[in-house]
Scaffold this active site. Structure first.
Site, PDB file in Angstrom:
ATOM      1  CG  PHE A   1      25.069  36.830  53.388  1.00 25.08           C
ATOM      2  CD1 PHE A   1      25.702  35.607  53.272  1.00 25.08           C
ATOM      3  CD2 PHE A   1      23.682  36.878  53.296  1.00 25.08           C
ATOM      4  CE1 PHE A   1      24.971  34.437  53.062  1.00 25.08           C
ATOM      5  CE2 PHE A   1      22.941  35.720  53.094  1.00 25.08           C
ATOM      6  CZ  PHE A   1      23.587  34.502  52.971  1.00 25.08           C
ATOM      7  CB  ALA A   2      25.182  40.132  48.079  1.00 21.20           C
TER       8      ALA A   2
ATOM      9  CD  GLU B   1      18.210  38.232  43.094  1.00 17.34           C
ATOM     10  OE1 GLU B   1      17.234  38.253  42.310  1.00 17.34           O
ATOM     11  OE2 GLU B   1      19.268  37.634  42.875  1.00 17.34           O
ATOM     12  N   PRO B   2      15.308  42.453  44.898  1.00 23.17           N
ATOM     13  CG  PRO B   2      15.532  44.400  43.628  1.00 23.17           C
ATOM     14  CD  PRO B   2      16.262  43.147  44.015  1.00 23.17           C
TER      15      PRO B   2
ATOM     16  CB  THR C   1      23.818  44.281  56.595  1.00 24.00           C
ATOM     17  OG1 THR C   1      22.412  44.132  56.741  1.00 24.00           O
ATOM     18  CG2 THR C   1      24.386  44.971  57.829  1.00 24.00           C
TER      19      THR C   1
ATOM     20  NE  ARG D   1      15.894  28.915  60.015  1.00 20.91           N
ATOM     21  CZ  ARG D   1      16.387  27.877  59.347  1.00 20.91           C
ATOM     22  NH1 ARG D   1      16.807  26.809  59.998  1.00 20.91           N
ATOM     23  NH2 ARG D   1      16.446  27.895  58.036  1.00 20.91           N
TER      24      ARG D   1
ATOM     25  CD  GLU E   1      19.435  37.427  60.449  1.00 22.76           C
ATOM     26  OE1 GLU E   1      19.774  36.472  61.145  1.00 22.76           O
ATOM     27  OE2 GLU E   1      19.688  38.616  60.725  1.00 22.76           O
ATOM     28  N   GLY E   2      14.332  35.292  57.643  1.00 19.01           N
ATOM     29  CA  GLY E   2      13.284  34.267  57.665  1.00 19.01           C
ATOM     30  C   GLY E   2      12.025  34.750  58.355  1.00 19.01           C
TER      31      GLY E   2
HETATM   32  C1  LIG Z   1      17.795  45.818  57.941  1.00 23.57           C
HETATM   33  C2  LIG Z   1      17.865  44.662  57.012  1.00 23.57           C
HETATM   34  C3  LIG Z   1      19.085  44.024  56.802  1.00 23.57           C
HETATM   35  C4  LIG Z   1      19.174  42.945  55.917  1.00 23.57           C
HETATM   36  N1  LIG Z   1      20.411  42.407  55.640  1.00 23.57           N
HETATM   37  C5  LIG Z   1      20.527  41.484  54.651  1.00 23.57           C
HETATM   38  C6  LIG Z   1      21.824  41.055  54.201  1.00 23.57           C
HETATM   39  O1  LIG Z   1      22.864  41.484  54.710  1.00 23.57           O
HETATM   40  N2  LIG Z   1      21.890  40.182  53.171  1.00 23.57           N
HETATM   41  C7  LIG Z   1      20.771  39.672  52.554  1.00 23.57           C
HETATM   42  O2  LIG Z   1      20.922  38.868  51.628  1.00 23.57           O
HETATM   43  N3  LIG Z   1      19.529  40.062  52.948  1.00 23.57           N
HETATM   44  C8  LIG Z   1      19.371  40.961  53.976  1.00 23.57           C
HETATM   45  N4  LIG Z   1      18.117  41.399  54.359  1.00 23.57           N
HETATM   46  C9  LIG Z   1      16.930  40.847  53.710  1.00 23.57           C
HETATM   47  C10 LIG Z   1      15.986  40.087  54.625  1.00 23.57           C
HETATM   48  O3  LIG Z   1      16.573  38.893  55.085  1.00 23.57           O
HETATM   49  C11 LIG Z   1      14.669  39.887  53.838  1.00 23.57           C
HETATM   50  O4  LIG Z   1      13.992  41.126  53.867  1.00 23.57           O
HETATM   51  C12 LIG Z   1      13.787  38.825  54.431  1.00 23.57           C
HETATM   52  O5  LIG Z   1      14.359  37.562  54.196  1.00 23.57           O
HETATM   53  C13 LIG Z   1      12.390  38.840  53.834  1.00 23.57           C
HETATM   54  O6  LIG Z   1      12.425  38.905  52.438  1.00 23.57           O
HETATM   55  P1  LIG Z   1      11.471  39.942  51.642  1.00 23.57           P
HETATM   56  O7  LIG Z   1      11.657  41.282  52.269  1.00 23.57           O
HETATM   57  O8  LIG Z   1      11.748  39.811  50.192  1.00 23.57           O
HETATM   58  O9  LIG Z   1      10.000  39.440  51.964  1.00 23.57           O
HETATM   59  P2  LIG Z   1       9.147  38.389  51.103  1.00 23.57           P
HETATM   60  O10 LIG Z   1       9.873  37.107  50.949  1.00 23.57           O
HETATM   61  O11 LIG Z   1       8.650  39.060  49.870  1.00 23.57           O
HETATM   62  O12 LIG Z   1       7.914  38.167  52.074  1.00 23.57           O
HETATM   63  C14 LIG Z   1       7.024  39.269  52.413  1.00 23.57           C
HETATM   64  C15 LIG Z   1       6.045  38.787  53.471  1.00 23.57           C
HETATM   65  O13 LIG Z   1       5.185  37.825  52.892  1.00 23.57           O
HETATM   66  C16 LIG Z   1       4.836  36.819  53.815  1.00 23.57           C
HETATM   67  N5  LIG Z   1       5.142  35.525  53.187  1.00 23.57           N
HETATM   68  C17 LIG Z   1       6.180  35.235  52.364  1.00 23.57           C
HETATM   69  N6  LIG Z   1       6.120  33.948  51.955  1.00 23.57           N
HETATM   70  C18 LIG Z   1       5.028  33.410  52.547  1.00 23.57           C
HETATM   71  C19 LIG Z   1       4.421  32.117  52.538  1.00 23.57           C
HETATM   72  N7  LIG Z   1       4.968  31.103  51.856  1.00 23.57           N
HETATM   73  N8  LIG Z   1       3.290  31.915  53.272  1.00 23.57           N
HETATM   74  C20 LIG Z   1       2.742  32.948  53.986  1.00 23.57           C
HETATM   75  N9  LIG Z   1       3.268  34.179  54.023  1.00 23.57           N
HETATM   76  C21 LIG Z   1       4.385  34.418  53.330  1.00 23.57           C
HETATM   77  C22 LIG Z   1       5.652  37.088  55.097  1.00 23.57           C
HETATM   78  O14 LIG Z   1       4.807  37.700  56.049  1.00 23.57           O
HETATM   79  C23 LIG Z   1       6.722  38.055  54.654  1.00 23.57           C
HETATM   80  O15 LIG Z   1       7.100  38.949  55.687  1.00 23.57           O
HETATM   81  C24 LIG Z   1      18.001  42.473  55.256  1.00 23.57           C
HETATM   82  C25 LIG Z   1      16.772  43.115  55.472  1.00 23.57           C
HETATM   83  C26 LIG Z   1      16.703  44.198  56.328  1.00 23.57           C
HETATM   84  C27 LIG Z   1      15.372  44.891  56.480  1.00 23.57           C
END
Ligand SMILES: Cc1cc2nc3c(=O)[nH]c(=O)nc-3n(C[C@H](O)[C@H](O)[C@H](O)COP(=O)(O)OP(=O)(O)OC[C@H]3O[C@@H](n4cnc5c(N)ncnc54)[C@H](O)[C@@H]3O)c2cc1C
Length: 385
Positions: free
Chosen positions: A126-127, A130-131, A161, A245, A365-366
């Site tokens: 599931f992609a 993004e960075p 993943t 969730r 996941e949120g």
């Molecule tokens: C082991 C692992 C497996 C994963 N697997 C998948 C996968 O299979 N497919 C996929 O698509 N993704 C996957 N992910 C991605 C994961 O779902 C994201 O890392 C997650 O959704 C958070 O996104 P981000 O890291 O870009 O954090 P960001 O969105 O940049 O947020 C960073 C931090 O900022 C704070 N923040 C953000 N917005 C707000 C706001 N509006 N108000 C206050 N605080 C805020 C929060 O504390 C948050 O933790 C995976 C991640 C990990 C680590």
């Protein structure tokens, strides 16, 4: 109002509990090979899962599964979370990993992707993340530009993943960046051997998970591989995300229960300064706090899942269930670790693994803050003037 599980779900709970106690907890120390379950255990546990009637418990009946409702699945997830034997994000000994999005495919797409996945012939990932866009996927930069009967996809995905083993990916890309998450994101089925798809690197994390970074460079995808209509990328995933969730909350139930089991029995044995830890109020209160959280979480999860099964929209309940369940189960693991002293930090016990996994779920996941932001809109609407 009935707070008891119906008889058939109590029996299901007992079945899964026995499976966990007999087959999983005894092997949990050393069951993983990197991020995956050991191959010998995988085959053995699949056979045992079939024997106790848990095979395909979460697959709808029209596709050969048992079609359990959300409350029943929540009962299964809670019991499974009492052990760390299975990979926390990939516990697939009850059938293949089937992304629920695949049930929304059209008939022709189901033939090419869903059925082979159900038969264990194809694996997927599931992609979306993004960075530059994770918690705020509407800001994604990966684009899909229509070119005749194809789309051309360009961008980078991070934290994906299972990408290294996947035959195809469900890729989310912007077809209209201005609209963003309000109708500007579309979903595609992309074969991983399509020219221009490149695995860049596998990332180490503090958990056992090792997700991948993937580049998409001028990847040409036939238009018939689009899932649903253009701009519908997020819409049909909503129901699944709500259930996901609630899964976090259910998982929290199992983690807190196991931490209470471990914490109470250790506190009843360990003596310091001439008295058992269980006689110290500081330790008793830690256990009581976890017990109270467990009670609240169980009510929340059962209530939201039962109302979802009755056809209600429980999206806002699911926000609460996720952040409450992830946070309180992490706190329970933290208390359990504290009660065990140095032993709690060792890999002899499952506590440090639960602690690391539950900490990670507060982000993935949120993240909690984003769930609360969405919930705040609802609260302001409901109570504001
Ligand atoms: C082991 C692992 C497996 C994963 N697997 C998948 C996968 O299979 N497919 C996929 O698509 N993704 C996957 N992910 C991605 C994961 O779902 C994201 O890392 C997650 O959704 C958070 O996104 P981000 O890291 O870009 O954090 P960001 O969105 O940049 O947020 C960073 C931090 O900022 C704070 N923040 C953000 N917005 C707000 C706001 N509006 N108000 C206050 N605080 C805020 C929060 O504390 C948050 O933790 C995976 C991640 C990990 C680590």
């Amino acid at each position: 109002m009935d707070y008891q599980l119906p008889e058939e779900l109590r029996m299901l709970k007992e079945t899964v509990r026995r499976f966990v106690d007999r087959e999983l907890i005894p092997v949990e120390n050393g069951s993983l090979d990197g991020p995956k379950l050991r191959a010998d255990l995988q085959a053995d546990l699949e056979e045992k899962a079939k024997a106790v009637g848990l095979w395909l418990y979460d697959v709808p009946t029209e596709y050969g599964g048992q079609g359990l409702g959300l409350l029943a699945r929540a009962v299964v997830w809670a019991e499974l979370a009492r052990t760390v034997a299975l990979p926390s994000r990939a516990a697939y000994v009850f059938g293949p990993n089937v992304s629920p999005i695949l049930y929304f495919l059209n008939d022709e797409q189901k033939q090419r992707y869903l059925y082979p996945v159900l038969e264990g012939k194809l694996r997927h990932c599931f992609a979306q993340t993004e960075p530059d866009a994770g918690g705020d996927p509407g800001a994604m930069r990966t684009t899909a530009v229509r070119d005749g009967d194809h789309y051309v996809i360009n961008g980078t995905k991070r934290f994906i993943t299972g990408a290294g083993d996947a035959h195809f990916a469900q890729v989310f890309a912007a077809t209209d960046r201005e609209k963003g998450s309000r109708g500007g994101i579309s979903a595609f089925l992309v074969d991983m051997d399509t020219p221009g798809v490149r695995l860049l690197r596998q990332q180490e994390t503090m958990m056992h998970d090792r997700p991948w970074e993937i580049a998409f460079e001028d990847v040409r995808v036939p238009a018939e591989n689009r899932i649903g209509e253009e701009g519908e990328g997020f819409g049909f995933a909503q129901n699944w995300i709500t259930a996901g969730r609630i899964r976090h909350g259910a998982r929290g139930i199992g983690v807190i229960e196991r931490c209470l089991e471990l914490g109470t029995s250790y506190a009843q044995q360990r003596v310091t300064f001439g008295r058992k830890l269980a006689e110290r109020q500081a330790v008793q209160w830690m256990l009581v706090d976890s017990h109270a959280d467990l009670h609240m979480l169980r009510l929340m999860v059962y209530d939201a899942a039962a109302r979802h099964d009755a056809g209600e929209d429980v999206r806002y309940d699911s926000y609460i269930v996720k952040y409450f369940g992830d946070t309180k189960s992490f706190e329970a693991a933290d208390r359990c670790m504290q009660i065990h002293g140095g032993l709690g930090l060792t890999t002899d016990l499952p506590i440090e693994r639960m602690w690391r996994d539950q900490r990670s779920f507060i982000i993935t996941e949120g993240p909690t803050e984003i769930l609360k932001m969405a919930l705040a809109r609802h609260v302001l609407r409901q109570y504001g003037s």
